[in-house]
Design a protein around this motif. Structure first.
Motif, PDB file in Angstrom:
ATOM      1  N   UNK A   9       0.800  -1.229   0.000  1.00 60.97           N
ATOM      2  CA  UNK A   9       0.000   0.000   0.000  1.00 60.97           C
ATOM      3  C   UNK A   9       0.823   1.264   0.000  1.00 60.97           C
ATOM      4  N   UNK A  10       1.829   1.290   0.838  1.00 60.61           N
ATOM      5  CA  UNK A  10       2.605   2.515   0.975  1.00 60.61           C
ATOM      6  C   UNK A  10       3.409   2.806  -0.295  1.00 60.61           C
ATOM      7  N   UNK A  11       3.966   1.774  -0.927  1.00 60.00           N
ATOM      8  CA  UNK A  11       4.737   1.999  -2.152  1.00 60.00           C
ATOM      9  C   UNK A  11       3.806   2.311  -3.327  1.00 60.00           C
ATOM     10  N   UNK A  12       2.668   1.656  -3.406  1.00 59.45           N
ATOM     11  CA  UNK A  12       1.719   1.967  -4.483  1.00 59.45           C
ATOM     12  C   UNK A  12       1.295   3.437  -4.414  1.00 59.45           C
ATOM     13  N   UNK A  13       1.026   3.923  -3.226  1.00 58.54           N
ATOM     14  CA  UNK A  13       0.636   5.325  -3.060  1.00 58.54           C
ATOM     15  C   UNK A  13       1.806   6.267  -3.320  1.00 58.54           C
ATOM     16  N   UNK A  14       2.976   5.933  -2.783  1.00 63.61           N
ATOM     17  CA  UNK A  14       4.143   6.803  -2.941  1.00 63.61           C
ATOM     18  C   UNK A  14       4.605   6.877  -4.398  1.00 63.61           C
ATOM     19  N   UNK A  15       4.329   5.841  -5.163  1.00 68.55           N
ATOM     20  CA  UNK A  15       4.793   5.764  -6.553  1.00 68.55           C
ATOM     21  C   UNK A  15       3.958   6.627  -7.505  1.00 68.55           C
ATOM     22  N   UNK A  16       2.734   6.971  -7.120  1.00 70.05           N
ATOM     23  CA  UNK A  16       1.884   7.798  -7.983  1.00 70.05           C
ATOM     24  C   UNK A  16       2.557   9.148  -8.190  1.00 70.05           C
ATOM     25  N   UNK A  17       2.820   9.483  -9.440  1.00 70.08           N
ATOM     26  CA  UNK A  17       3.475  10.748  -9.768  1.00 70.08           C
ATOM     27  C   UNK A  17       4.974  10.744  -9.559  1.00 70.08           C
ATOM     28  N   UNK A 161      -5.271  11.421 -12.385  1.00 66.03           N
ATOM     29  CA  UNK A 161      -4.843  10.980 -11.063  1.00 66.03           C
ATOM     30  C   UNK A 161      -4.775  12.164 -10.107  1.00 66.03           C
ATOM     31  N   UNK A 162      -5.392  12.046  -8.945  1.00 65.81           N
ATOM     32  CA  UNK A 162      -5.260  13.106  -7.935  1.00 65.81           C
ATOM     33  C   UNK A 162      -3.923  12.960  -7.197  1.00 65.81           C
ATOM     34  N   UNK A 163      -2.840  13.271  -7.894  1.00 62.85           N
ATOM     35  CA  UNK A 163      -1.491  12.999  -7.403  1.00 62.85           C
ATOM     36  C   UNK A 163      -1.249  13.622  -6.040  1.00 62.85           C
ATOM     37  N   UNK A 164      -1.642  14.858  -5.861  1.00 63.48           N
ATOM     38  CA  UNK A 164      -1.403  15.539  -4.580  1.00 63.48           C
ATOM     39  C   UNK A 164      -2.114  14.821  -3.433  1.00 63.48           C
ATOM     40  N   UNK A 165      -3.368  14.418  -3.655  1.00 61.51           N
ATOM     41  CA  UNK A 165      -4.121  13.702  -2.630  1.00 61.51           C
ATOM     42  C   UNK A 165      -3.464  12.357  -2.301  1.00 61.51           C
ATOM     43  N   UNK A 166      -3.068  11.618  -3.330  1.00 63.74           N
ATOM     44  CA  UNK A 166      -2.435  10.320  -3.128  1.00 63.74           C
ATOM     45  C   UNK A 166      -1.126  10.483  -2.357  1.00 63.74           C
ATOM     46  N   UNK A 167      -0.341  11.491  -2.710  1.00 61.85           N
ATOM     47  CA  UNK A 167       0.922  11.735  -2.000  1.00 61.85           C
ATOM     48  C   UNK A 167       0.668  12.129  -0.547  1.00 61.85           C
ATOM     49  N   UNK A 168      -0.371  12.887  -0.310  1.00 56.00           N
ATOM     50  CA  UNK A 168      -0.711  13.280   1.059  1.00 56.00           C
ATOM     51  C   UNK A 168      -1.085  12.055   1.892  1.00 56.00           C
ATOM     52  N   UNK A 169      -1.857  11.141   1.312  1.00 59.15           N
ATOM     53  CA  UNK A 169      -2.229   9.910   2.022  1.00 59.15           C
ATOM     54  C   UNK A 169      -0.978   9.087   2.342  1.00 59.15           C
ATOM     55  N   UNK A 170      -0.086   8.942   1.359  1.00 61.53           N
ATOM     56  CA  UNK A 170       1.160   8.196   1.586  1.00 61.53           C
ATOM     57  C   UNK A 170       1.991   8.877   2.676  1.00 61.53           C
ATOM     58  N   UNK A 171       2.068  10.206   2.647  1.00 60.76           N
ATOM     59  CA  UNK A 171       2.832  10.944   3.656  1.00 60.76           C
ATOM     60  C   UNK A 171       2.257  10.720   5.049  1.00 60.76           C
TER      61      UNK A 171
END
Length: 191
Positions: A9-17, A161-171
């Motif tokens: 999960x964490x890598x899938x989210x962090x990899x977006x963008x 892709x909502x890249x900013x949102x996905x990166x925020x979730x990963x963060x």
């Protein structure tokens, strides 16, 4: 199982963008041969994350539990911040065409992952969970979850892709892991 699922999960989210996802888009547009690209991504990721997982496992043998807890906790917090910083893609990463589709992808992805946040995350996750195979399998699956659609669907999904949102979730996930590790709560929950 927990190490595998969190790593995925964490890598899938962090990899977006991430720059390697941008590389997948470029390779797909350039070559238009998805299967050699996907195989190149898979093998490059297995090699890169296998090495990173081995480093993470080794770290647990040379650092004491308290030092390891602080190193991992601060690493996860650092990853949280790093995840919020947009990646920049260097076009030279995709200019290896004389190696063919598969070779270009394999070399470009392996090199692009060196020192990348997902490689560093793999080191930290392998050290945190002390589960080499589960972490490497999870981080590799996470890379594939993020990159296979980029190769197969290319430009049709790039702008949706909502890249900013996905990166925020990963963060947030990295930050929670960092705080849990530093506070010792992670041990109570199995990580």
């Amino acid at each position: 199982m927990e190490a595998f699922l969190i790593s995925t999960g964490i890598v899938a989210l962090a990899e977006i963008g991430d720059k390697t996802q941008l590389l997948a888009f470029i390779l797909a547009a350039k070559f238009r041969k998805p299967w050699p690209i996907i195989l190149g991504i898979l093998l490059a990721t297995l090699a890169n994350h296998g090495f990173a997982g081995a480093v993470g496992s080794w770290v647990t043998t040379v650092l004491g539990p308290q030092t390891l807890r602080w190193v991992l906790g601060l690493s996860f917090l650092g990853m949280a911040v790093w995840t919020l910083i947009p990646d920049k893609f260097d076009e030279k990463d995709a200019k290896l065409a004389h190696f063919g589709v598969f070779g270009t992808t394999l070399i470009a992805f392996f090199l692009a992952e060196m020192g990348d946040k997902t490689q560093i995350a793999t080191i930290a996750l392998a050290a945190q969970f002390k589960a080499f195979f589960a972490v490497v399998a999870g981080t590799t699956l996470g890379m594939m979850i993020a990159n296979v659609p980029a190769v197969l669907l290319g430009s049709r999904i790039a702008h949706k892709m909502p890249v900013r949102l996905v990166h925020t979730i990963a963060a947030v996930i990295f930050a929670v892991l960092g705080v849990a590790t530093l506070s010792g709560m992670g041990e109570r929950f199995g990580f």
